[in-house]
Design a protein around this motif. Structure first.
Motif, PDB file in Angstrom:
ATOM      1  N   MET A   1     -27.075  43.840 -48.068  1.00 19.94           N
ATOM      2  CA  MET A   1     -25.958  44.361 -47.324  1.00 19.94           C
ATOM      3  C   MET A   1     -25.559  45.710 -47.892  1.00 19.94           C
ATOM      4  O   MET A   1     -25.292  45.818 -49.061  1.00 19.94           O
ATOM      5  N   LYS A   2     -25.538  46.712 -47.109  1.00 18.13           N
ATOM      6  CA  LYS A   2     -25.216  48.041 -47.600  1.00 18.13           C
ATOM      7  C   LYS A   2     -23.907  48.498 -47.008  1.00 18.13           C
ATOM      8  O   LYS A   2     -23.722  48.534 -45.812  1.00 18.13           O
ATOM      9  N   PHE A   3     -23.012  48.847 -47.895  1.00 22.16           N
ATOM     10  CA  PHE A   3     -21.710  49.328 -47.452  1.00 22.16           C
ATOM     11  C   PHE A   3     -21.647  50.815 -47.688  1.00 22.16           C
ATOM     12  O   PHE A   3     -22.058  51.316 -48.732  1.00 22.16           O
ATOM     13  N   ARG A   4     -21.117  51.547 -46.732  1.00 16.63           N
ATOM     14  CA  ARG A   4     -21.142  52.989 -46.842  1.00 16.63           C
ATOM     15  C   ARG A   4     -19.837  53.568 -46.326  1.00 16.63           C
ATOM     16  O   ARG A   4     -19.147  52.974 -45.499  1.00 16.63           O
ATOM     17  N   LEU A   5     -19.550  54.730 -46.832  1.00 16.79           N
ATOM     18  CA  LEU A   5     -18.418  55.469 -46.297  1.00 16.79           C
ATOM     19  C   LEU A   5     -18.762  55.953 -44.913  1.00 16.79           C
ATOM     20  O   LEU A   5     -19.853  56.467 -44.677  1.00 16.79           O
ATOM     21  N   ARG A   6     -17.824  55.819 -43.985  1.00 15.63           N
ATOM     22  CA  ARG A   6     -18.105  56.159 -42.593  1.00 15.63           C
ATOM     23  C   ARG A   6     -17.618  57.548 -42.285  1.00 15.63           C
ATOM     24  O   ARG A   6     -16.506  57.922 -42.630  1.00 15.63           O
ATOM     25  N   PRO A   7     -18.414  58.349 -41.583  1.00 16.32           N
ATOM     26  CA  PRO A   7     -18.011  59.710 -41.263  1.00 16.32           C
ATOM     27  C   PRO A   7     -16.963  59.731 -40.171  1.00 16.32           C
ATOM     28  O   PRO A   7     -16.794  58.779 -39.420  1.00 16.32           O
ATOM     29  N   LYS A   8     -16.276  60.828 -40.090  1.00 14.23           N
ATOM     30  CA  LYS A   8     -15.309  60.990 -39.018  1.00 14.23           C
ATOM     31  C   LYS A   8     -16.007  61.028 -37.678  1.00 14.23           C
ATOM     32  O   LYS A   8     -17.091  61.576 -37.541  1.00 14.23           O
ATOM     33  N   HIS A   9     -15.327  60.442 -36.704  1.00 10.59           N
ATOM     34  CA  HIS A   9     -15.879  60.437 -35.342  1.00 10.59           C
ATOM     35  C   HIS A   9     -14.991  61.296 -34.476  1.00 10.59           C
ATOM     36  O   HIS A   9     -13.796  61.067 -34.367  1.00 10.59           O
TER      37      HIS A   9
ATOM     38  N   GLN B   1      -7.802  55.108 -46.775  1.00  9.67           N
ATOM     39  CA  GLN B   1      -7.047  56.311 -47.070  1.00  9.67           C
ATOM     40  C   GLN B   1      -6.324  56.187 -48.402  1.00  9.67           C
ATOM     41  O   GLN B   1      -6.051  57.168 -49.060  1.00  9.67           O
ATOM     42  N   GLN B   2      -6.032  54.961 -48.825  1.00  7.67           N
ATOM     43  CA  GLN B   2      -5.328  54.773 -50.080  1.00  7.67           C
ATOM     44  C   GLN B   2      -6.299  54.748 -51.259  1.00  7.67           C
ATOM     45  O   GLN B   2      -6.000  55.269 -52.322  1.00  7.67           O
ATOM     46  N   VAL B   3      -7.437  54.114 -51.085  1.00  7.79           N
ATOM     47  CA  VAL B   3      -8.395  53.970 -52.158  1.00  7.79           C
ATOM     48  C   VAL B   3      -9.792  54.133 -51.595  1.00  7.79           C
ATOM     49  O   VAL B   3     -10.058  53.774 -50.457  1.00  7.79           O
ATOM     50  N   PRO B   4     -10.735  54.680 -52.362  1.00  9.27           N
ATOM     51  CA  PRO B   4     -12.067  54.881 -51.837  1.00  9.27           C
ATOM     52  C   PRO B   4     -12.804  53.574 -51.640  1.00  9.27           C
ATOM     53  O   PRO B   4     -12.619  52.622 -52.400  1.00  9.27           O
ATOM     54  N   ARG B   5     -13.635  53.526 -50.620  1.00  8.45           N
ATOM     55  CA  ARG B   5     -14.455  52.345 -50.386  1.00  8.45           C
ATOM     56  C   ARG B   5     -15.682  52.419 -51.271  1.00  8.45           C
ATOM     57  O   ARG B   5     -16.352  53.433 -51.342  1.00  8.45           O
TER      58      ARG B   5
ATOM     59  N   LEU C   1     -11.168  42.545 -52.174  1.00  6.93           N
ATOM     60  CA  LEU C   1     -11.850  42.338 -50.899  1.00  6.93           C
ATOM     61  C   LEU C   1     -10.975  42.822 -49.742  1.00  6.93           C
ATOM     62  O   LEU C   1      -9.754  42.689 -49.759  1.00  6.93           O
ATOM     63  N   THR C   2     -11.636  43.357 -48.729  1.00  5.82           N
ATOM     64  CA  THR C   2     -10.937  43.753 -47.509  1.00  5.82           C
ATOM     65  C   THR C   2     -11.962  43.838 -46.387  1.00  5.82           C
ATOM     66  O   THR C   2     -13.151  43.567 -46.586  1.00  5.82           O
ATOM     67  N   SER C   3     -11.508  44.192 -45.204  1.00  6.73           N
ATOM     68  CA  SER C   3     -12.398  44.398 -44.063  1.00  6.73           C
ATOM     69  C   SER C   3     -11.696  45.301 -43.077  1.00  6.73           C
ATOM     70  O   SER C   3     -10.489  45.516 -43.160  1.00  6.73           O
ATOM     71  N   ASP C   4     -12.450  45.813 -42.110  1.00 11.25           N
ATOM     72  CA  ASP C   4     -11.848  46.681 -41.097  1.00 11.25           C
ATOM     73  C   ASP C   4     -10.996  45.902 -40.095  1.00 11.25           C
ATOM     74  O   ASP C   4     -10.280  46.499 -39.298  1.00 11.25           O
ATOM     75  N   SER C   5     -11.060  44.587 -40.123  1.00  8.23           N
ATOM     76  CA  SER C   5     -10.220  43.805 -39.213  1.00  8.23           C
ATOM     77  C   SER C   5      -8.804  43.645 -39.759  1.00  8.23           C
ATOM     78  O   SER C   5      -7.870  43.376 -39.001  1.00  8.23           O
TER      79      SER C   5
ATOM     80  N   PHE D   1     -15.932  44.021 -47.403  1.00  4.79           N
ATOM     81  CA  PHE D   1     -16.356  44.931 -48.452  1.00  4.79           C
ATOM     82  C   PHE D   1     -15.291  44.942 -49.534  1.00  4.79           C
ATOM     83  O   PHE D   1     -14.290  44.230 -49.451  1.00  4.79           O
ATOM     84  N   PHE D   2     -15.505  45.713 -50.569  1.00  2.00           N
ATOM     85  CA  PHE D   2     -14.524  45.764 -51.644  1.00  2.00           C
ATOM     86  C   PHE D   2     -14.034  47.190 -51.818  1.00  2.00           C
ATOM     87  O   PHE D   2     -14.705  48.140 -51.453  1.00  2.00           O
ATOM     88  N   THR D   3     -12.857  47.306 -52.370  1.00  2.00           N
ATOM     89  CA  THR D   3     -12.217  48.606 -52.456  1.00  2.00           C
ATOM     90  C   THR D   3     -11.194  48.603 -53.575  1.00  2.00           C
ATOM     91  O   THR D   3     -10.890  47.555 -54.155  1.00  2.00           O
ATOM     92  N   GLY D   4     -10.658  49.751 -53.910  1.00  2.00           N
ATOM     93  CA  GLY D   4      -9.544  49.842 -54.842  1.00  2.00           C
ATOM     94  C   GLY D   4      -9.966  49.909 -56.299  1.00  2.00           C
ATOM     95  O   GLY D   4     -11.136  49.995 -56.642  1.00  2.00           O
ATOM     96  N   ASP D   5      -8.961  49.840 -57.153  1.00  3.13           N
ATOM     97  CA  ASP D   5      -9.184  49.911 -58.592  1.00  3.13           C
ATOM     98  C   ASP D   5      -9.683  48.577 -59.130  1.00  3.13           C
ATOM     99  O   ASP D   5      -9.484  47.526 -58.526  1.00  3.13           O
ATOM    100  N   GLN D   6     -10.284  48.630 -60.294  1.00  4.87           N
ATOM    101  CA  GLN D   6     -10.745  47.405 -60.937  1.00  4.87           C
ATOM    102  C   GLN D   6      -9.558  46.581 -61.422  1.00  4.87           C
ATOM    103  O   GLN D   6      -8.515  47.115 -61.791  1.00  4.87           O
ATOM    104  N   HIS D   7      -9.744  45.281 -61.408  1.00  4.24           N
ATOM    105  CA  HIS D   7      -8.758  44.394 -62.023  1.00  4.24           C
ATOM    106  C   HIS D   7      -9.436  43.697 -63.206  1.00  4.24           C
ATOM    107  O   HIS D   7     -10.592  43.288 -63.119  1.00  4.24           O
TER     108      HIS D   7
END
Length: 716
Positions: free
Chosen positions: A1-9, A54-58, A276-280, A321-327
């Motif tokens: 599974m590859k997670f990537r930053l998505r470009p602006k549309h 926008q708050q934390v990098p993916r 963990l998070t998702s676009d939903s 996917f996962f995001t944010g700072d480490q815990h």
């Protein structure tokens, strides 16, 4: 599974709407273009990243060969806190909470497993009955499978049971619940075992796997169950070295169970444990049950309807996917998750308590004034009515106080909301005198615009948001928020237009379009308000107010043109959003996808049922009666039995256009929004107290109690 930053549309440019057959056609066209551009701009710069992004990098994640889902009905963060074995997994995992709301009123284990099977919210349990046991397998087929298929049609869920089993080759299942999850559309099950076979789990015959680890016992045996779950996760990870093991709660255990977000963990962590998070959901630390299916399918779904024909029915969820700072502190993570549960548990019950407190205060103060007619009674009554208006701001600003981390969170929220409401009432009354209500409306307009642009952080967990437990909006503006914004925007636009009217009617009309257009943009832009139903109601209201400001009256042709302009603008937003990749669409694009696939019928029926559900209780009919009376007062003021209101209605040129715009917004919202009569009722609840407060402040002896949204458009 590859997670990537998505470009602006980048979407298409604004829609040009022609309004033909009118006098001064050029200006009419200009009005439609400006308003249409305001709406379609919401899609032309469609968000490149979610509020979470926008708050934390993916973070990126390397391609994994296998996804293993370990589902545990009823697994809570209290279980993690009470189990050293599960606590030890926290710093080895990306973590979050999962909302398990499904289509039915309760999420029993069968509902959860059917939802994973379909990838959309399914309905498994019979209402008003206990959850019951999971169906077994008879001759390689899930028992009573057709009953569950028929139940989706009966309740119009649109859930294509068997999607996971049909879409994913070599997906293995272990345990009773997993049989439901991996069954095909006809209910047949292959590549399944009643218990976990670690050798098979680690073999190439299992491309992915779903494991039912068993429901958590309600009382005795819970400690042993926690140890068993933790050990199973470790064994699964050891058996399939390159796998991603996803431990999730899949449902509540009983129909009357306390509803709360459950546990979600993913092993192994990539680049350190994160959230963990998702676009939903677009919220760090939160996913929903349908995201599990989307993650297993990894964009390779072949949506299938119950008849077996391929059908592009979109998934309700998105890849996790996962995001944010480490815990790095397990105890702090667990407390954070428990605080999050508090955040979502209290707002709705406290909303009732605050509303009743304000209502009692208003009635008592108004009764005191009617009896004594004293200056102090008048001032007190005015204050309580202004506090009602301040409440519509306090529900959002209260989230900035982080009340859920205070002692006694429910009581803290109650006190915070009342304090903020009173503060706005007091400050507005002290500084703005008889125009205090206008100040509250201006504040609401500005705060909601800023909050929308920032990704609606004040909405999440507020009293006006359906949180994860209810399974409503995870981002954007809900119906109550929209109602607040609509009243604030239209009255603000009417007041500014009144100020400019003597200078130039065209300037006044353009001011209406700018003020209303900003509200439309923020309310409708994907990634900001993302409110499909809201812009449907607000766009024609803004256009009508602008036209009446410019011309002073309206013809049938102009009214039809305004309606067409609104439809085209909203359609453009939805279509441009649809052009984006499926996993990046908001509610707009998803609706278009369903419409083009002929799969929108169940959605519309469900929304109609939600709208009609308000009339199952007397409160819905009372709301309807109040809304009808309010609209009559705005359209036919001579029918209102209060001379003071009738004089007020004609005291300024912009009062009538603003009232008609508010009624239009409320009427369209009531007819086309799933909130039904509640939407104009909320608008009335915001505007009516401020109107009465204004009339009291300017010395009207008989308070107007019929017309809701008519105040505050007049100038000093």
């Amino acid at each position: 599974m590859k997670f990537r930053l998505r470009p602006k549309h980048r979407g298409a440019g604004p829609t040009l709407l022609r309004t033909l057959g009118f006098r001064h056609r050029a200006l009419a066209l200009g009005l439609a273009v400006v308003a249409g551009s305001a709406a379609t701009a919401t899609a032309s710069t469609a968000y490149a990243a979610s509020p979470a992004d926008q708050q934390v990098p993916r973070a990126n994640q390397s391609l994994l060969a296998k996804v293993i889902v370990v589902g545990v009905p009823g697994l809570t963060w209290y279980d993690v806190k009470g189990s050293p074995d599960l606590t030890a997994l926290v710093n080895q995992s990306h973590v979050g909470s999962i909302t398990v709301k499904t289509a039915g009123p309760h999420t029993c284990p069968v509902d959860g497993w059917l939802t994973i099977s379909a990838g959309t919210r399914a309905w498994g349990n019979v209402p008003d009955q206990a959850c019951g046991d999971l169906p077994g397998l008879v001759d390689g087929k899930v028992q009573n499978w057709q009953t569950y298929v028929d139940r989706q049609a009966e309740h119009h869920t649109g859930a294509p049971l068997g999607r996971l089993g049909e879409s994913r080759d070599r997906v293995c299942g272990f345990g009773p619940g997993a049989a439901i999850a991996v069954a095909r559309t006809d209910g047949t099950v292959s590549n399944w075992e009643p218990t976990v076979d670690l050798a098979k789990l680690g073999s190439t015959s299992c491309r992915d796997a779903v494991i039912d680890a068993g429901a958590m016992p309600l009382r005795e045996g819970r400690d042993e169950a926690r140890k068993r779950v933790a050990e199973l996760v470790k064994q699964a990870k050891a058996a399939a070295v390159d796998s991603w093991v996803l431990l999730v709660g899949v449902s509540q255990v009983t129909a009357n169970a306390h509803q709360e977000p459950l546990v979600a963990m993913q092993l192994p962590p990539d680049n350190g444990p994160r959230w963990l998070t998702s676009d939903s959901t677009r919220r760090p630390g939160l996913i929903q049950l349908t995201d599990v299916t989307a993650t297993v399918l990894r964009g390779e779904a072949k949506p299938i309807d119950p008849a077996g024909a391929e059908k592009d029915s979109p998934l309700d969820g998105n890849e996790i996917f996962f995001t944010g700072d480490q815990h790095t502190d397990a105890s702090a993570v667990i407390e954070d998750r428990l605080d999050t549960n508090e955040r979502f548990e209290h707002p709705r019950p406290v909303l009732i308590a605050v509303a009743m407190t304000l209502l009692v205060a208003q009635l008592a103060a108004l009764g005191w004034f009617l009896i004594t007619r004293s200056r102090r009674a008048r001032s007190t009554s005015e204050f309580t009515l202004l506090a009602q208006g301040g409440f519509f701001i306090a529900v959002f600003l209260s989230t900035a106080t982080v009340w859920w981390r205070w002692p006694s969170p429910g009581l803290s929220l109650y006190c915070v909301v009342l304090a903020i409401s009173a503060a706005f009432a007091g400050l507005a009354k002290a500084f703005l005198k008889q125009y205090a209500g206008l100040g509250i409306l201006l504040a609401a307009y500005a705060i909601l615009l800023v909050d929308g642009v920032l990704g609606t952080p004040l909405q999440f967990g507020s009293m006006f948001a359906d949180g994860p437990v209810i399974g409503g909006r995870f981002y954007g503006f809900g119906n109550s928020t929209f109602a607040t914004l609509a009243v604030a925007a239209l009255v603000t636009a009417g007041w500014v237009a009144q100020k400019l009217l003597d200078r130039s009617r065209m300037q006044a009309a353009l001011a209406v379009l700018i003020i209303g257009g900003l509200a439309i943009i923020v309310d409708g832009k994907p990634g900001w308000g993302t409110d499909f139903g809201g812009i449907i109601a607000l766009t024609p209201a803004v256009l009508l107010l602008a036209w009446l400001t410019w011309r002073g009256s309206i013809s049938l042709k102009a009214l039809i043109g305004i309606g067409i302009a609104g439809v085209v603008a909203v359609s453009a937003v939805a279509f441009l959003d649809y052009l984006r990749p499926a996993d990046q669409r908001s509610h707009f694009g998803t609706f278009v996808a369903r419409l083009l696939d002929g799969d929108v019928g169940d959605v519309l029926i469900r929304k109609l049922q939600m709208s009609a559900s308000f009339f199952y209780a007397p409160a819905g009919w009372f709301m309807l009666a109040g809304v009808v009376l309010a609209m009559i007062a705005t359209v036919w003021p001579n029918k209102v039995p209060f001379e003071s209101y009738r004089r007020y209605y004609v005291s300024r040129p912009m009062i009538r256009p603003t009232l008609l715009a508010l009624s239009t917004c409320g009427l369209v919202g009531m007819l086309l929004n799933d909130a039904g009569v509640a939407l104009p009722a909320i608008m009335t609840g915001f505007a009516l107290p401020l109107l009465v407060a204004h009339l009291l402040a300017i010395g009207v002896e008989t308070p107007a109690t019929v017309s809701p949204e008519s105040h505050l458009v007049q100038e000093s």
